[in-house]
Write a protein that holds these residues in place. Structure first.
Motif, PDB file in Angstrom:
ATOM      1  N   LEU A  31      42.383  38.858  34.541  1.00  0.00           N
ATOM      2  CA  LEU A  31      40.846  39.123  34.478  1.00  0.00           C
ATOM      3  C   LEU A  31      40.155  37.842  34.143  1.00  0.00           C
ATOM      4  O   LEU A  31      39.432  37.302  34.729  1.00  0.00           O
ATOM      5  CB  LEU A  31      40.197  40.261  33.656  1.00  0.00           C
ATOM      6  CG  LEU A  31      38.746  40.383  33.349  1.00  0.00           C
ATOM      7  CD1 LEU A  31      38.299  40.535  34.860  1.00  0.00           C
ATOM      8  CD2 LEU A  31      38.562  41.442  32.553  1.00  0.00           C
ATOM      9  N   ASN A  34      40.762  34.955  36.745  1.00  0.00           N
ATOM     10  CA  ASN A  34      40.062  35.095  38.172  1.00  0.00           C
ATOM     11  C   ASN A  34      38.591  35.186  38.122  1.00  0.00           C
ATOM     12  O   ASN A  34      38.071  35.123  38.897  1.00  0.00           O
ATOM     13  CB  ASN A  34      40.611  36.611  38.746  1.00  0.00           C
ATOM     14  CG  ASN A  34      41.870  36.288  39.415  1.00  0.00           C
ATOM     15  OD1 ASN A  34      42.083  35.685  40.440  1.00  0.00           O
ATOM     16  ND2 ASN A  34      42.912  36.517  38.772  1.00  0.00           N
ATOM     17  N   ALA A  35      38.041  35.256  36.640  1.00  0.00           N
ATOM     18  CA  ALA A  35      36.740  35.225  36.527  1.00  0.00           C
ATOM     19  C   ALA A  35      36.112  33.917  36.816  1.00  0.00           C
ATOM     20  O   ALA A  35      35.170  33.720  37.147  1.00  0.00           O
ATOM     21  CB  ALA A  35      36.471  35.653  35.114  1.00  0.00           C
ATOM     22  N   ALA A  66      35.379  45.531  39.875  1.00  0.00           N
ATOM     23  CA  ALA A  66      36.131  45.600  38.482  1.00  0.00           C
ATOM     24  C   ALA A  66      35.221  46.707  37.492  1.00  0.00           C
ATOM     25  O   ALA A  66      36.101  47.432  36.977  1.00  0.00           O
ATOM     26  CB  ALA A  66      36.189  44.167  37.729  1.00  0.00           C
ATOM     27  N   PHE A  93      45.634  44.592  43.178  1.00  0.00           N
ATOM     28  CA  PHE A  93      45.275  43.365  42.750  1.00  0.00           C
ATOM     29  C   PHE A  93      46.274  42.369  43.575  1.00  0.00           C
ATOM     30  O   PHE A  93      45.346  41.452  43.982  1.00  0.00           O
ATOM     31  CB  PHE A  93      45.574  43.056  41.271  1.00  0.00           C
ATOM     32  CG  PHE A  93      45.232  41.680  40.848  1.00  0.00           C
ATOM     33  CD1 PHE A  93      43.981  41.001  40.644  1.00  0.00           C
ATOM     34  CD2 PHE A  93      46.304  40.829  40.912  1.00  0.00           C
ATOM     35  CE1 PHE A  93      43.714  39.775  40.510  1.00  0.00           C
ATOM     36  CE2 PHE A  93      46.108  39.466  40.384  1.00  0.00           C
ATOM     37  CZ  PHE A  93      44.736  38.827  40.204  1.00  0.00           C
ATOM     38  N   GLY A 117      39.082  42.957  42.360  1.00  0.00           N
ATOM     39  CA  GLY A 117      38.327  43.188  41.284  1.00  0.00           C
ATOM     40  C   GLY A 117      38.670  44.671  41.120  1.00  0.00           C
ATOM     41  O   GLY A 117      38.752  45.158  39.757  1.00  0.00           O
ATOM     42  N   GLU A 120      41.952  44.781  39.159  1.00  0.00           N
ATOM     43  CA  GLU A 120      42.017  44.091  37.815  1.00  0.00           C
ATOM     44  C   GLU A 120      41.101  45.197  36.906  1.00  0.00           C
ATOM     45  O   GLU A 120      41.479  45.044  35.473  1.00  0.00           O
ATOM     46  CB  GLU A 120      41.404  42.518  37.841  1.00  0.00           C
ATOM     47  CG  GLU A 120      41.649  41.966  36.579  1.00  0.00           C
ATOM     48  CD  GLU A 120      42.559  42.181  35.890  1.00  0.00           C
ATOM     49  OE1 GLU A 120      42.519  42.261  34.542  1.00  0.00           O
ATOM     50  OE2 GLU A 120      43.534  42.210  36.559  1.00  0.00           O
ATOM     51  N   GLY A 121      39.928  45.662  37.341  1.00  0.00           N
ATOM     52  CA  GLY A 121      39.252  46.565  36.599  1.00  0.00           C
ATOM     53  C   GLY A 121      39.917  47.525  36.059  1.00  0.00           C
ATOM     54  O   GLY A 121      40.024  48.098  34.755  1.00  0.00           O
ATOM     55  N   SER A 124      42.587  45.880  33.303  1.00  0.00           N
ATOM     56  CA  SER A 124      42.060  45.521  32.114  1.00  0.00           C
ATOM     57  C   SER A 124      41.675  46.843  31.055  1.00  0.00           C
ATOM     58  O   SER A 124      41.821  46.821  30.054  1.00  0.00           O
ATOM     59  CB  SER A 124      40.840  44.596  32.416  1.00  0.00           C
ATOM     60  OG  SER A 124      39.757  45.153  33.063  1.00  0.00           O
ATOM     61  N   THR A 402      35.009  47.675  30.434  1.00  0.00           N
ATOM     62  CA  THR A 402      33.947  47.997  31.569  1.00  0.00           C
ATOM     63  C   THR A 402      32.393  47.852  31.119  1.00  0.00           C
ATOM     64  O   THR A 402      31.568  47.021  31.827  1.00  0.00           O
ATOM     65  CB  THR A 402      34.077  49.388  32.180  1.00  0.00           C
ATOM     66  OG1 THR A 402      35.453  49.541  32.449  1.00  0.00           O
ATOM     67  CG2 THR A 402      33.129  49.658  33.151  1.00  0.00           C
ATOM     68  N   SER A 405      31.619  44.111  30.920  1.00  0.00           N
ATOM     69  CA  SER A 405      31.343  43.555  32.422  1.00  0.00           C
ATOM     70  C   SER A 405      29.981  43.796  32.819  1.00  0.00           C
ATOM     71  O   SER A 405      29.368  43.087  33.347  1.00  0.00           O
ATOM     72  CB  SER A 405      32.386  44.016  33.122  1.00  0.00           C
ATOM     73  OG  SER A 405      34.003  43.290  32.990  1.00  0.00           O
TER      74      SER A 405
END
Length: 474
Positions: A31, A34-35, A66, A93, A117, A120-121, A124, A402, A405
Motif C-alpha cells: 500500500l 503504490n500510494a 482501496a 492486486f 486499489g 490492496e484495500g 491492508s 480504511t 484512507s
C-alpha cells in the motif's frame, strides 16, 4: 518469561512471530509504495500514451477502490477465512498491476489502478485485523511502530525507486516491481496464516448496496476537490449524506461492515474511529499543498521541497518507535490525548513559518505534526482493539486503515475547497499565495481540535476491564 522481557522489540523477530511480522509488513509496504508510485511514474507514461487530463485519477481511483475493498474486508475474512481472502485479494492486486503495466492507453492504466486499489484495500485491512489475532497486546505498539517505519521508508525510498526504475528501465517496470513482492506475500500467507478464525461464518451476505454507497460517496469527495467552490460544497453535502446513510443501514444489517458502535460517541470504539478519521482529515491539507507552496513561494526544487515534506514521515516513524515500550495505561491515555494537540500545534507552526518565510519554523512544525501522529497512533489502535468484543474485533481492526484512507481523501477535498475559495489556483504573487493557504491550515487545526475532543472523550470511556480482555491478556 516476564512481560518486560517478552515485550522487547526483538520478540517480533523471533521464530514465533517473524513470519507473521513480515506478512504484515509486506501488506503495508504494498500500500505504501503504490500510494507514491503514480505521481512518479505516470508522467512518463503520459508522454508515451497521452491522456494527461486523466493523470490525477490514477491516485484517486486507487484510493476510492482501496476504501471500498477495506470496508468489505472484515466480512470477506469471515466468509472465506483470512488465508483465502488474503491470497485472493493479493491475486486481484497482481491482476491490476499487470493491467496497468501492459496498458496501451491511460484509460487502461486507470482500470488497472482501480483493480490494484480494490485488492490492496482488502490486503491492508485484513493485515490490520490479524494484528490482534496473531500478536499479544504487549507487542501491538511495536508492530504499529514498524508499520510507521515502513511508511517513512516508502516516503523516501518509494519515489526514489520508482524514479530510478522509470528512468533506467521503463515506467512499466516501476509497476511490475510490486508483482514479486505480492507473490512472496501470498506464499507466506499460505504457509503461516490460519485458514479460519473462531467466529468465521460461511453465510455472510454480500453488502453490495453499502459498498456502492461508500464508493460513490468517496468519489463525490474526490470530485469536490476538483470542482468550483459552490459545486464542491454540494458534492461534499451529498457525500456526507451518503456516508451517514451507509452507517445507518449498516447498523440495521445482520452482516455489518462496521462495529455496532461505529461513530457513536458513547463508546471507546465509536469515539476512537472519529479520532482516526479527524486526525487524518487534519493532516491531509498540508500534505497536499506544502510541497507546491514552498516551490512557488521560495523557488525550491522538487528535491528540497520533498525533503521538507518527508520530515513528517521520519518524525512519525521515530516517535512511534520511541513510545512503543510504554506499559502504563495512564501514560498511554496521555499519549492519545497529546497526539491531536501536537498535530494542531504543528499545523499552526507550519502556517506561521510560511507567513514569515522561515524554513526552520516550517520544519519544526512538520516535526511536531509527524511526532503527534506517531505518539498517538499505536495506542489509539491498541485501545480500540482492547475495548472491542471478540465478535467485533475483526470489524474494528479492519476499519482502521480504511478510515485513515477516507480521512485523507476527505481532508484533501476539504482543503481543495478551502484553497480554491481563497484563490490559490489563480494566485501569482507570494502575498496572494500566503493569503490563500491560510484557510487550509486553519481548517486542519480545527479538525485537530475536534480530534482532541474525541481523544479526551475516548480515554474517559476506557474501563479497567478493557485491558483484561482475551486479546489484551495475550
Amino acid at each position: 518469561m516476564s512481560d518486560t522481557v517478552e515485550g522487547r522489540w526483538a520478540e517480533i523477530f523471533t521464530p514465533r512471530y517473524a513470519t507473521v511480522t513480515l506478512i504484515v509488513c509486506l501488506g503495508v509496504a504494498l500500500l505504501a509504495f503504490n500510494a507514491f508510485l503514480s505521481t512518479i511514474s505516470l508522467p512518463t507514461a503520459v508522454r508515451e500514451m497521452g491522456g494527461v487530463a486523466l493523470i490525477s485519477w490514477a491516485l484517486t481511483l486507487f484510493l476510492v477502490f482501496a476504501i471500498v475493498g477495506g470496508s468489505g474486508a472484515a466480512l470477506l475474512k469471515q466468509r472465506l477465512g483470512a488465508r483465502t481472502a488474503l491470497v485472493l485479494s493479493a491475486g486481484v492486486f497482481i491482476a491490476g498491476t499487470l493491467i496497468a503495466a501492459s496498458a496501451s492507453s491511460m484509460e487502461q492504466v486507470l482500470v488497472g489502478r482501480a483493480v490494484q486499489g480494490l485488492g490492496e484495500g482488502v490486503v491492508s485491512a485484513i493485515c490490520f485485523a490479524l494484528i490482534p489475532e496473531l500478536f499479544p497486546s504487549r507487542l501491538v505498539p511495536k508492530v504499529f511502530g514498524l508499520n510507521a517505519m515502513i511508511w517513512a521508508v516508502a516516503a523516501f525510498g518509494g519515489p526514489a525507486a520508482a524514479g530510478l526504475l522509470t528512468e533506467l528501465v521503463s515506467w512499466r517496470a516501476a509497476f511490475l516491481v510490486s508483482v514479486p513482492i505480492a507473490l512472496i506475500f501470498a506464499a507466506m500467507v499460505v504457509v503461516k496464516v490460519p485458514a479460519h478464525s473462531p467466529g468465521d461464518r460461511q453465510d455472510v451476505r454480500f453488502p453490495g448496496l453499502r459498498l456502492l454507497m461508500i464508493g460513490v460517496a468517496i468519489m463525490l469527495v474526490a470530485l469536490a476537490g476538483l470542482a468550483a467552490p459552490l459545486s464542491a460544497k454540494g458534492l461534499l453535502v451529498a457525500a456526507g449524506l451518503l456516508l451517514v446513510g451507509t452507517v445507518w443501514l449498516d447498523g440495521r444489517s445482520r452482516d455489518r461492515l462496521m462495529p455496532s458502535d461505529a461513530f457513536r460517541p458513547v463508546s471507546v470504539v465509536g469515539t476512537g474511529i472519529w479520532m482516526v478519521l479527524l486526525i487524518n482529515v487534519a493532516g491531509a491539507g498540508s500534505a497536499v499543498y506544502l510541497v507546491l507552496v514552498v516551490q512557488q513561494m521560495w523557488g525550491m526544487g522538487p528535491t528540497a521541497a520533498g525533503a521538507i515534506a518527508a520530515v513528517l514521515a521520519v518524525a512519525w516513524s521515530a516517535s512511534a518507535i520511541a513510545v512503543a515500550n510504554v506499559r502504563s495505561k495512564e501514560t498511554r491515555k496521555t499519549l492519545i490525548r497529546l497526539g491531536p494537540a501536537m498535530i494542531g500545534t504543528g499545523l499552526m507552526l507550519v502556517l506561521i513559518g510560511l507567513q514569515l518565510d522561515q524554513v526552520a519554523i516550517v520544519v519544526a512544525g512538520q516535526l511536531i505534526i509527524g511526532s503527534g501522529f506517531g505518539t498517538c497512533n499505536g495506542y489509539l489502535n491498541l485501545t480500540m482493539m482492547e475495548a472491542a468484543s471478540d465478535a467485533e474485533r475483526d470489524r474494528t481492526s479492519a476499519l482502521m486503515p480504511t478510515t485513515q484512507s477516507a480521512g485523507n481523501a476527505i481532508g484533501a477535498a476539504l482543503a481543495g475547497v478551502a484553497a480554491n475559495s481563497a484563490g490559490l489556483a489563480t494566485a501569482v504573487s507570494s502575498a496572494d499565495i500566503k493569503f490563500a493557504i491560510v484557510p487550509v491550515y486553519v481548517l486542519g487545526a480545527a479538525m485537530a481540535a475536534l480530534a482532541f475532543a474525541s481523544a479526551w472523550r475516548m480515554v474517559q470511556l476506557v474501563r479497567p476491564q478493557d485491558a483484561n480482555s482475551s486479546f489484551a491478556a495475550g
